[in-house]
Design a protein around this motif. Structure first.
Motif, mmCIF file in Angstrom:
data_model
loop_
_atom_site.group_PDB
_atom_site.id
_atom_site.type_symbol
_atom_site.label_atom_id
_atom_site.label_comp_id
_atom_site.label_asym_id
_atom_site.label_seq_id
_atom_site.Cartn_x
_atom_site.Cartn_y
_atom_site.Cartn_z
ATOM 1 N N PHE A 1 51.549 27.959 0.563
ATOM 2 C CA PHE A 1 51.586 29.424 0.491
ATOM 3 C C PHE A 1 51.979 29.891 -0.905
ATOM 4 C CE2 PHE A 1 53.684 33.530 0.931
ATOM 5 C CZ PHE A 1 52.773 34.239 1.695
ATOM 6 N N PHE A 2 53.063 29.352 -1.440
ATOM 7 C CA PHE A 2 53.544 29.835 -2.735
ATOM 8 C C PHE A 2 52.735 29.292 -3.906
ATOM 9 C CE2 PHE A 2 57.300 30.876 -0.164
ATOM 10 C CZ PHE A 2 57.492 32.184 -0.583
ATOM 11 N N SER A 3 52.093 28.142 -3.727
ATOM 12 C CA SER A 3 51.189 27.650 -4.774
ATOM 13 C C SER A 3 50.038 28.627 -4.979
ATOM 14 C CB SER A 3 50.638 26.270 -4.400
ATOM 15 O OG SER A 3 51.659 25.306 -4.378
ATOM 16 N N VAL A 4 49.485 29.118 -3.877
ATOM 17 C CA VAL A 4 48.382 30.083 -3.965
ATOM 18 C C VAL A 4 48.878 31.390 -4.572
ATOM 19 C CG1 VAL A 4 46.744 31.455 -2.623
ATOM 20 C CG2 VAL A 4 47.110 29.049 -2.056
ATOM 21 N N ILE A 5 49.999 31.877 -4.098
ATOM 22 C CA ILE A 5 50.537 33.159 -4.591
ATOM 23 C C ILE A 5 50.802 33.094 -6.092
ATOM 24 C CG2 ILE A 5 52.473 34.770 -4.500
ATOM 25 C CD1 ILE A 5 50.840 34.986 -2.011
ATOM 26 N N ILE A 6 51.543 32.079 -6.514
ATOM 27 C CA ILE A 6 51.955 31.979 -7.917
ATOM 28 C C ILE A 6 50.746 31.800 -8.831
ATOM 29 C CG2 ILE A 6 53.215 30.548 -9.576
ATOM 30 C CD1 ILE A 6 55.246 30.011 -7.267
ATOM 31 N N SER A 7 49.754 31.047 -8.383
ATOM 32 C CA SER A 7 48.578 30.795 -9.230
ATOM 33 C C SER A 7 47.774 32.061 -9.498
ATOM 34 C CB SER A 7 47.678 29.748 -8.572
ATOM 35 O OG SER A 7 47.114 30.248 -7.369
ATOM 36 N N ARG A 8 47.900 33.064 -8.624
ATOM 37 C CA ARG A 8 47.132 34.299 -8.793
ATOM 38 C C ARG A 8 47.857 35.357 -9.619
ATOM 39 N NH1 ARG A 8 44.832 30.452 -5.658
ATOM 40 N NH2 ARG A 8 42.929 31.172 -4.655
ATOM 41 N N LEU B 1 47.541 37.694 -0.692
ATOM 42 C CA LEU B 1 48.262 37.322 0.533
ATOM 43 C C LEU B 1 47.313 36.755 1.582
ATOM 44 C CD1 LEU B 1 50.749 40.329 0.858
ATOM 45 C CD2 LEU B 1 51.316 37.952 0.319
ATOM 46 N N PHE B 2 46.164 37.386 1.757
ATOM 47 C CA PHE B 2 45.192 36.887 2.725
ATOM 48 C C PHE B 2 44.721 35.477 2.352
ATOM 49 C CE2 PHE B 2 44.205 41.351 4.200
ATOM 50 C CZ PHE B 2 44.516 41.113 5.538
ATOM 51 N N THR B 3 44.561 35.214 1.062
ATOM 52 C CA THR B 3 44.111 33.891 0.631
ATOM 53 C C THR B 3 45.166 32.835 0.938
ATOM 54 O OG1 THR B 3 42.916 34.961 -1.179
ATOM 55 C CG2 THR B 3 43.169 32.580 -1.298
ATOM 56 N N ALA B 4 46.419 33.157 0.650
ATOM 57 C CA ALA B 4 47.503 32.221 0.959
ATOM 58 C C ALA B 4 47.563 31.950 2.458
ATOM 59 C CB ALA B 4 48.830 32.790 0.452
ATOM 60 N N LYS C 1 46.503 16.687 5.029
ATOM 61 C CA LYS C 1 46.150 18.103 5.170
ATOM 62 C C LYS C 1 46.407 18.936 3.929
ATOM 63 C CE LYS C 1 48.990 18.064 8.621
ATOM 64 N NZ LYS C 1 49.874 18.503 9.734
ATOM 65 N N VAL C 2 47.394 18.578 3.133
ATOM 66 C CA VAL C 2 47.839 19.446 2.042
ATOM 67 C C VAL C 2 46.744 19.663 1.005
ATOM 68 C CG1 VAL C 2 49.499 19.737 0.162
ATOM 69 C CG2 VAL C 2 50.265 18.843 2.366
ATOM 70 N N MET C 3 46.133 18.576 0.540
ATOM 71 C CA MET C 3 45.108 18.706 -0.491
ATOM 72 C C MET C 3 43.887 19.466 0.018
ATOM 73 S SD MET C 3 46.031 17.512 -3.419
ATOM 74 C CE MET C 3 44.556 17.089 -4.323
ATOM 75 N N ALA C 4 43.523 19.249 1.270
ATOM 76 C CA ALA C 4 42.371 19.960 1.845
ATOM 77 C C ALA C 4 42.646 21.446 1.926
ATOM 78 C CB ALA C 4 42.051 19.403 3.233
ATOM 79 N N ALA C 5 43.868 21.812 2.345
ATOM 80 C CA ALA C 5 44.226 23.228 2.460
ATOM 81 C C ALA C 5 44.298 23.887 1.086
ATOM 82 C CB ALA C 5 45.551 23.377 3.189
ATOM 83 N N LEU C 6 44.854 23.187 0.111
ATOM 84 C CA LEU C 6 44.912 23.727 -1.247
ATOM 85 C C LEU C 6 43.510 23.869 -1.839
ATOM 86 C CD1 LEU C 6 47.950 21.897 -2.893
ATOM 87 C CD2 LEU C 6 47.731 24.335 -2.422
ATOM 88 N N ALA C 7 42.642 22.893 -1.542
ATOM 89 C CA ALA C 7 41.272 22.946 -2.053
ATOM 90 C C ALA C 7 40.579 24.220 -1.612
ATOM 91 C CB ALA C 7 40.487 21.719 -1.587
ATOM 92 N N LEU C 8 40.790 24.636 -0.366
ATOM 93 C CA LEU C 8 40.194 25.880 0.110
ATOM 94 C C LEU C 8 40.634 27.062 -0.741
ATOM 95 C CD1 LEU C 8 38.661 27.650 2.134
ATOM 96 C CD2 LEU C 8 40.713 27.660 3.570
ATOM 97 N N GLY C 9 41.910 27.130 -1.065
ATOM 98 C CA GLY C 9 42.428 28.258 -1.836
ATOM 99 C C GLY C 9 42.032 28.264 -3.289
ATOM 100 N N SER D 1 39.922 36.245 -4.548
ATOM 101 C CA SER D 1 41.309 36.521 -4.159
ATOM 102 C C SER D 1 42.058 37.363 -5.180
ATOM 103 C CB SER D 1 42.054 35.201 -3.949
ATOM 104 O OG SER D 1 42.295 34.548 -5.181
ATOM 105 N N THR D 2 41.473 37.568 -6.358
ATOM 106 C CA THR D 2 42.132 38.391 -7.376
ATOM 107 C C THR D 2 41.464 39.753 -7.511
ATOM 108 O OG1 THR D 2 40.772 37.438 -9.149
ATOM 109 C CG2 THR D 2 42.867 36.359 -8.673
ATOM 110 N N SER D 3 40.670 40.129 -6.509
ATOM 111 C CA SER D 3 39.995 41.421 -6.525
ATOM 112 C C SER D 3 40.253 42.149 -5.216
ATOM 113 C CB SER D 3 38.481 41.228 -6.715
ATOM 114 O OG SER D 3 37.887 40.765 -5.518
#
Length: 441
Positions: free
Chosen positions: A11-18, A80-83, A101-109, A118-120
């Protein structure tokens, strides 16, 4: 406990990266600005109007609630929706028996198309979240909430209604729901949710909401590039090729397929249906976003080698940041940085249009803004009755204003746009301002 740690990390990897990429504008797509401009009109008039058909009432009404900061609020919502998409996807593949599961879930994001969307303020990842939530609720047999989620999936992006067809397969063969009552509840609640949200659309436009996309010329090169490079990026495509080669030459291909036949067939159906939508409508690469989790599912189930999967998913994760290829050049910096610069260039040029147009001393003047129209009006509202701003007026309307003593001005860069879409040479009727605008890709 391990799942909670993983979910928090994802969750926070996706948030912080954006965070570095959401502060300058609502995005590069012209419809981003159209939604915001429509939201302002809804706020001013108190009545619903569609930004474009078939209507996007969720984002349009949200844009009407937050004034000048609406674009930032909607950008944050997309993040938020992307995370949450990644978190739900993590839960889905865990429920299906996947261990890594972790890498697959991160790959989606981090797939390039998802990252950019996700940035629009567009609704692509919103609808993807509701799609994945619907599948998760179906897996858990939360029938009512599955219907709500699927209704929201269609309400946020109506074109995704076509995805309900393969979801029937998922219900019957993958989850093995055989009760007619459950089907009536799921689709009854989905339809009710959709109708409730679309009530303002139907009240205004009746059932005449389907877009007229007209005739589209097929450019095979463009179709292929939007179906590949635009979705996954250069590194992502290389990773995907590695996955395809590994699967083709895998000794356990048949056994892996037989062990996971239902979920794999469902994934293929989702990919095919989404691809049909992409080819049928205006060749928007982001129409393919719903197929991305199902490409990942196929890779997860057909590739048993953990190292190979990690290589592929790492290429997906890195791809937005490394290597951008355009028709002009190859850059080491990735699409997210190039996209950010293009957003800034678009804003700077729009501001220059306003500055130049404002300097023109004329009591009665018309600005033909072309593709900059919605961005212009959102950032520089016009309240002067003797100043008219148009995206692309008809020739008759232009001649009417000329007969009324108005002077016509246009950014030189929209001249070809007016010729292509409105079939007249605006330089014969008005004066060009500024220079040509080209994205430095």
């Amino acid at each position: 406990m391990k799942d909670k740690i993983n979910i928090t990390f994802i969750f926070f990897s996706v948030i912080i990266s954006r965070l570095p990429f959401i502060w300058n504008s609502p995005g590069l797509d012209l419809d981003n600005w159209l939604v915001l401009h429509t939201g302002k009109k809804i706020l001013e008039t108190g009545s619903y109007r569609a930004s474009r058909f078939p209507g996007y009432p969720v984002s349009e009404y949200l844009a009407s609630l937050f004034g000048d900061c609406a674009w930032l609020i909607l950008n944050v919502l997309s993040v938020l929706f992307t995370a949450l998409c990644c978190v739900v996807f993590y839960k889905i593949i865990g429920n299906l028996g996947v261990k890594d599961k972790v890498m697959a879930a991160l790959a989606l994001g981090f797939v390039q198309a998802v990252f950019i969307a996700s940035t629009s303020n567009m609704e692509y990842v919103w609808s993807l979240f509701f799609l994945l939530s619907g599948l998760w609720f179906i897996l858990k047999k939360y029938i009512f909430w599955a219907g709500v989620a699927l209704g929201l999936m269609v309400s946020t992006r109506f074109t995704n209604i076509i995805l309900l067809m393969p979801i029937l397969y998922f219900l019957y063969f993958t989850v093995r729901i055989r009760s007619l009552k459950d089907y009536l509840v799921i689709f009854g609640v989905a339809v009710s949710t959709f109708v409730l949200i679309f009530t303002p659309v139907f009240s205004k436009y009746s059932l005449n909401i389907l877009p007229d996309v007209g005739e589209s010329s097929i450019d095979l090169k463009s179709i292929v590039s939007q179906y590949t490079m635009y979705i996954y990026g250069v590194l992502g495509i290389l990773g995907l090729l590695v996955g395809c080669i590994y699967i083709i030459f895998s000794k356990n291909l048949v056994r892996n397929f037989q062990s996971n036949k239902e979920i794999l067939i469902f994934s293929v159906l989702m990919i095919l249906i989404t691809s049909f939508l992409y080819l049928k409508y205006p060749f928007e690469s982001n129409y393919n976003i719903p197929l991305i989790p199902f490409v990942i599912l196929i890779l997860v189930f057909l590739i048993q080698n953990k190292m190979v999967k990690n290589i592929i998913f790492s290429s997906f994760i890195l791809s937005p940041f490394v290597i951008y290829v355009s028709s002009n050049k190859v850059q080491f910096k990735g699409t997210v940085f190039v996209n950010e610069k293009m957003e800034n260039d678009f804003l700077v040029y729009t501001k220059s249009i306003h500055t130049q147009f404002s300097k023109i001393k004329s009591d009665k003047k018309v600005l033909v803004a072309g593709c900059f129209y919605n961005c212009y009006l959102y950032n520089y509202p016009n309240n002067n009755r003797n100043i008219k701003i148009y995206e692309g007026p008809t020739l008759d309307l232009l001649k009417h204003y000329i007969s009324q003593g108005y002077k016509i001005y246009y950014p030189i860069t929209v001249k070809k746009e007016i010729e292509n879409f409105h079939h007249y040479d605006i330089s014969e009727y008005g004066k060009g301002i500024l220079t040509e605008f080209n994205f430095d890709r």
